[in-house]
Design an enzyme around this catalytic site. Structure first.
Site, PDB file in Angstrom:
ATOM      1  N   ASN A 107      -2.238   0.945  -9.904  1.00  0.00           N
ATOM      2  CA  ASN A 107      -2.203   2.409  -9.912  1.00  0.00           C
ATOM      3  C   ASN A 107      -3.441   3.055 -10.510  1.00  0.00           C
ATOM      4  O   ASN A 107      -3.849   4.147 -10.091  1.00  0.00           O
ATOM      5  CB  ASN A 107      -0.977   2.895 -10.703  1.00  0.00           C
ATOM      6  CG  ASN A 107       0.338   2.441 -10.079  1.00  0.00           C
ATOM      7  OD1 ASN A 107       0.444   2.359  -8.852  1.00  0.00           O
ATOM      8  ND2 ASN A 107       1.320   2.130 -10.910  1.00  0.00           N
ATOM      9  N   HIS A 206      -0.282   1.296   6.320  1.00  0.00           N
ATOM     10  CA  HIS A 206      -1.747   1.288   6.249  1.00  0.00           C
ATOM     11  C   HIS A 206      -2.389   1.792   7.539  1.00  0.00           C
ATOM     12  O   HIS A 206      -3.593   1.627   7.732  1.00  0.00           O
ATOM     13  CB  HIS A 206      -2.252  -0.115   5.879  1.00  0.00           C
ATOM     14  CG  HIS A 206      -1.968  -0.487   4.449  1.00  0.00           C
ATOM     15  ND1 HIS A 206      -2.339  -1.691   3.908  1.00  0.00           N
ATOM     16  CD2 HIS A 206      -1.353   0.197   3.444  1.00  0.00           C
ATOM     17  CE1 HIS A 206      -1.956  -1.741   2.636  1.00  0.00           C
ATOM     18  NE2 HIS A 206      -1.356  -0.613   2.338  1.00  0.00           N
TER      19      HIS A 206
HETATM   20  C1  HEM Z   1       2.139  -5.476   1.841  1.00  0.00           C
HETATM   21  C2  HEM Z   1       1.569  -5.369   0.670  1.00  0.00           C
HETATM   22  C3  HEM Z   1       0.644  -4.247   0.310  1.00  0.00           C
HETATM   23  C4  HEM Z   1      -0.543  -4.362  -0.316  1.00  0.00           C
HETATM   24  C5  HEM Z   1      -1.187  -5.647  -0.792  1.00  0.00           C
HETATM   25  C6  HEM Z   1      -1.104  -3.041  -0.431  1.00  0.00           C
HETATM   26  C7  HEM Z   1      -2.315  -2.744  -1.029  1.00  0.00           C
HETATM   27  C8  HEM Z   1      -2.949  -1.521  -0.966  1.00  0.00           C
HETATM   28  C9  HEM Z   1      -4.248  -1.248  -1.484  1.00  0.00           C
HETATM   29  C10 HEM Z   1      -5.120  -2.237  -2.241  1.00  0.00           C
HETATM   30  C11 HEM Z   1      -4.552   0.034  -1.188  1.00  0.00           C
HETATM   31  C12 HEM Z   1      -5.845   0.778  -1.527  1.00  0.00           C
HETATM   32  C13 HEM Z   1      -5.821   1.205  -2.977  1.00  0.00           C
HETATM   33  C14 HEM Z   1      -7.168   1.670  -3.452  1.00  0.00           C
HETATM   34  O1  HEM Z   1      -8.151   0.965  -3.247  1.00  0.00           O
HETATM   35  O2  HEM Z   1      -7.236   2.752  -4.072  1.00  0.00           O
HETATM   36  C15 HEM Z   1      -3.436   0.582  -0.482  1.00  0.00           C
HETATM   37  C16 HEM Z   1      -3.366   1.862  -0.006  1.00  0.00           C
HETATM   38  C17 HEM Z   1      -2.248   2.392   0.615  1.00  0.00           C
HETATM   39  N1  HEM Z   1      -1.031   1.770   0.723  1.00  0.00           N
HETATM   40 FE1  HEM Z   1      -0.631  -0.171   0.471  1.00  0.00          FE
HETATM   41  N2  HEM Z   1      -0.243  -2.140   0.124  1.00  0.00           N
HETATM   42  C18 HEM Z   1       0.846  -2.822   0.582  1.00  0.00           C
HETATM   43  C19 HEM Z   1       1.970  -2.271   1.153  1.00  0.00           C
HETATM   44  C20 HEM Z   1       2.171  -0.920   1.333  1.00  0.00           C
HETATM   45  C21 HEM Z   1       3.439  -0.315   1.674  1.00  0.00           C
HETATM   46  C22 HEM Z   1       4.745  -1.065   1.836  1.00  0.00           C
HETATM   47  C23 HEM Z   1       3.208   1.025   1.781  1.00  0.00           C
HETATM   48  C24 HEM Z   1       4.171   2.129   2.101  1.00  0.00           C
HETATM   49  C25 HEM Z   1       5.279   1.966   2.814  1.00  0.00           C
HETATM   50  C26 HEM Z   1       1.798   1.240   1.532  1.00  0.00           C
HETATM   51  C27 HEM Z   1       1.154   2.439   1.623  1.00  0.00           C
HETATM   52  C28 HEM Z   1      -0.187   2.630   1.366  1.00  0.00           C
HETATM   53  C29 HEM Z   1      -0.897   3.847   1.704  1.00  0.00           C
HETATM   54  C30 HEM Z   1      -0.337   5.015   2.502  1.00  0.00           C
HETATM   55  C31 HEM Z   1      -2.202   3.701   1.207  1.00  0.00           C
HETATM   56  C32 HEM Z   1      -3.326   4.746   1.245  1.00  0.00           C
HETATM   57  C33 HEM Z   1      -3.183   5.663   0.028  1.00  0.00           C
HETATM   58  C34 HEM Z   1      -4.193   6.769  -0.093  1.00  0.00           C
HETATM   59  O3  HEM Z   1      -5.031   6.972   0.783  1.00  0.00           O
HETATM   60  O4  HEM Z   1      -4.152   7.450  -1.141  1.00  0.00           O
HETATM   61  N3  HEM Z   1       1.219   0.048   1.211  1.00  0.00           N
HETATM   62  N4  HEM Z   1      -2.455  -0.382  -0.374  1.00  0.00           N
END
Ligand code: HEM
Ligand SMILES: *[C@@H]1O[C@H](CO)[C@@H](O)[C@H](O)[C@H]1NC(C)=O
Ligand SMILES: *[C@@H]1O[C@H](CO)[C@@H](O)[C@H](O)[C@H]1NC(C)=O
Ligand SMILES: *[C@@H]1O[C@H](CO)[C@@H](O)[C@H](O)[C@H]1NC(C)=O
Length: 333
Positions: A107, A206
């Site tokens: 976070n 994503h």
């Molecule tokens: C499967 C395992 C998952 C991993 C390893 C993961 C990891 C990540 C990472 C590393 C980021 C970028 C964070 C950053 O660099 O600031 C990200 C962004 C994001 N994740 Fe995941 N995530 C996962 C699953 C999910 C799930 C289940 C959801 C929602 C149902 C989700 C929704 C999002 C969204 C919408 C973003 C973009 C947020 C933004 O632009 O502020 N992710 N995630």
């Protein structure tokens, strides 16, 4: 049938007197009140029917100002639910005497949109003070974010209450890092009662939003299961050396990071997943077929995504007399 009517009656946000009557009724009829109360879609039908319009209008304005906000809010819901259930624990601010989840690795410097949740909470409090939990606001706002960006709509189960605790270690241990392999992704979701199929479908989130260089550096420099020109393109905004350009941003979905569709999976089959963890879903193993099926069918993806979101929203909610309805999402009452 008594059981059916009592479970329907139990599923409402009526006040304490009604609740007391129900408990007496339950005692008389022998219905167990020890079982956790289920969430339901009608919880606020009588107590706050205006909650949906209030959430939608504030969120709609926020996303109109900045489209990424829809992605950020959706992610908040995920990060909340994976740590002691969907109880708004993520929303609590740190204080000198309280360690919350906001500074945990998944976070810190990354979770965003808290001011929008505050603005929604204020709007909801104006319509029905003291009734709607921050945990439910997050669940409704996550759904609305998906709808506003072009994704599927579903009825959100509500009736959650807010925690009086948070877990820094839970945030660090339960939320998968982008370095995760398929087995670790699968086991971290299984620990929350979600299947591998749910995991692959929920990862389709994503298709919207952005990631920092620090989250994708190793993948674009060191991994081999990545399209060469895509890797170079992403390297151009993400210096190789850790510590430089760490916060530079790139879209998780190459083509359309503000539209919720199935393009995420199309990227994966052309080896253009941004995160190591993304590309793990299409890397010559058991989940390849599911990814392929979503490439061919946006509607199959939408259906499974909705199923996954409802299951994720059911992770150990606080109900009944547990927890509280926070006045301010950032602190316990
Ligand atoms: C499967 C395992 C998952 C991993 C390893 C993961 C990891 C990540 C990472 C590393 C980021 C970028 C964070 C950053 O660099 O600031 C990200 C962004 C994001 N994740 Fe995941 N995530 C996962 C699953 C999910 C799930 C289940 C959801 C929602 C149902 C989700 C929704 C999002 C969204 C919408 C973003 C973009 C947020 C933004 O632009 O502020 N992710 N995630
Ligand atoms: C959170 O991030 C900031 C800025 O990168 C850093 O200074 C701080 O040490 C981090 N906090 C924790 C608990 O890791
Ligand atoms: C990932 O899996 C490896 C073994 O495959 C294990 O040693 C490690 O603890 C796991 N990490 C997480 C975060 O589950
Ligand atoms: C790539 O891998 C090498 C060897 O494991 C490591 O030293 C280096 O830090 C990695 N580079 C990046 C950008 O992750």
């Amino acid at each position: 049938m008594a059981a059916a009517s009592s479970s329907a009656a139990r599923c409402s946000g009526k006040g304490g007197v009604a609740l007391l009557l129900l408990l007496v009724l339950a005692a008389v009829t022998g219905t167990s009140s020890a079982a956790p109360q289920p969430l339901c879609t009608s919880f606020y039908s009588d107590s706050c029917p205006g909650v949906y319009d209030a959430v939608w209008s504030v969120l709609q304005a926020a996303i109109a100002r900045e489209q990424r906000m829809g992605a950020s809010i959706l992610r908040l819901f995920f990060h909340d639910c994976f740590v002691q259930g969907c109880d708004a624990s993520l929303l609590l601010d740190d204080t000198p005497s309280f360690q919350g989840e906001k500074m945990a690795t998944p976070n810190n410097g990354s979770a965003r949109g808290f001011e929008v949740i505050d603005a929604i909470k204020s709007a909801v409090e104006k319509v029905c003070p003291g009734v709607v939990s921050c945990a439910d606001i997050l669940a409704i706002a996550a759904r609305d974010s998906v709808v506003i960006l072009g994704g599927p709509r579903w009825d959100v189960k509500v009736g959650r209450r807010d925690s009086r605790t948070a877990s820094f270690s839970g945030a660090n241990n339960n939320i998968p890092p982008p370095t995760s392999g398929l087995a670790n992704l699968t086991s971290l979701f299984a620990a929350q009662g979600l299947s591998q199929k749910d995991m692959v479908a929920l990862s389709g989130a994503h298709t919207i939003g952005l990631a920092r260089c620090t989250s994708f550096r190793a993948h674009v420099y060191n991994d081999t299961n990545i399209d060469g020109s895509f890797a170079r393109y992403r390297q151009s905004v993400c210096p190789r050396t850790s510590g430089s350009g760490d916060n530079n941003l790139a879209p998780l979905d190459l083509q359309t990071p503000t539209v919720f569709e199935n393009n995420y999976y199309k990227n994966l089959v052309s080896k253009k997943g941004l995160l190591h963890s993304d590309q793990e879903l299409f890397n010559g193993r058991s989940t390849d077929a599911q990814v392929q099926s979503y490439v061919h069918s946006r509607s199959a993806f939408f259906a499974d995504f909705v199923t996954g979101m409802i299951k994720m929203g059911d992770i150990t909610p606080l109900t009944g007399s547990k927890g509280e309805i926070r006045k301010n999402c950032r602190r316990i009452n």
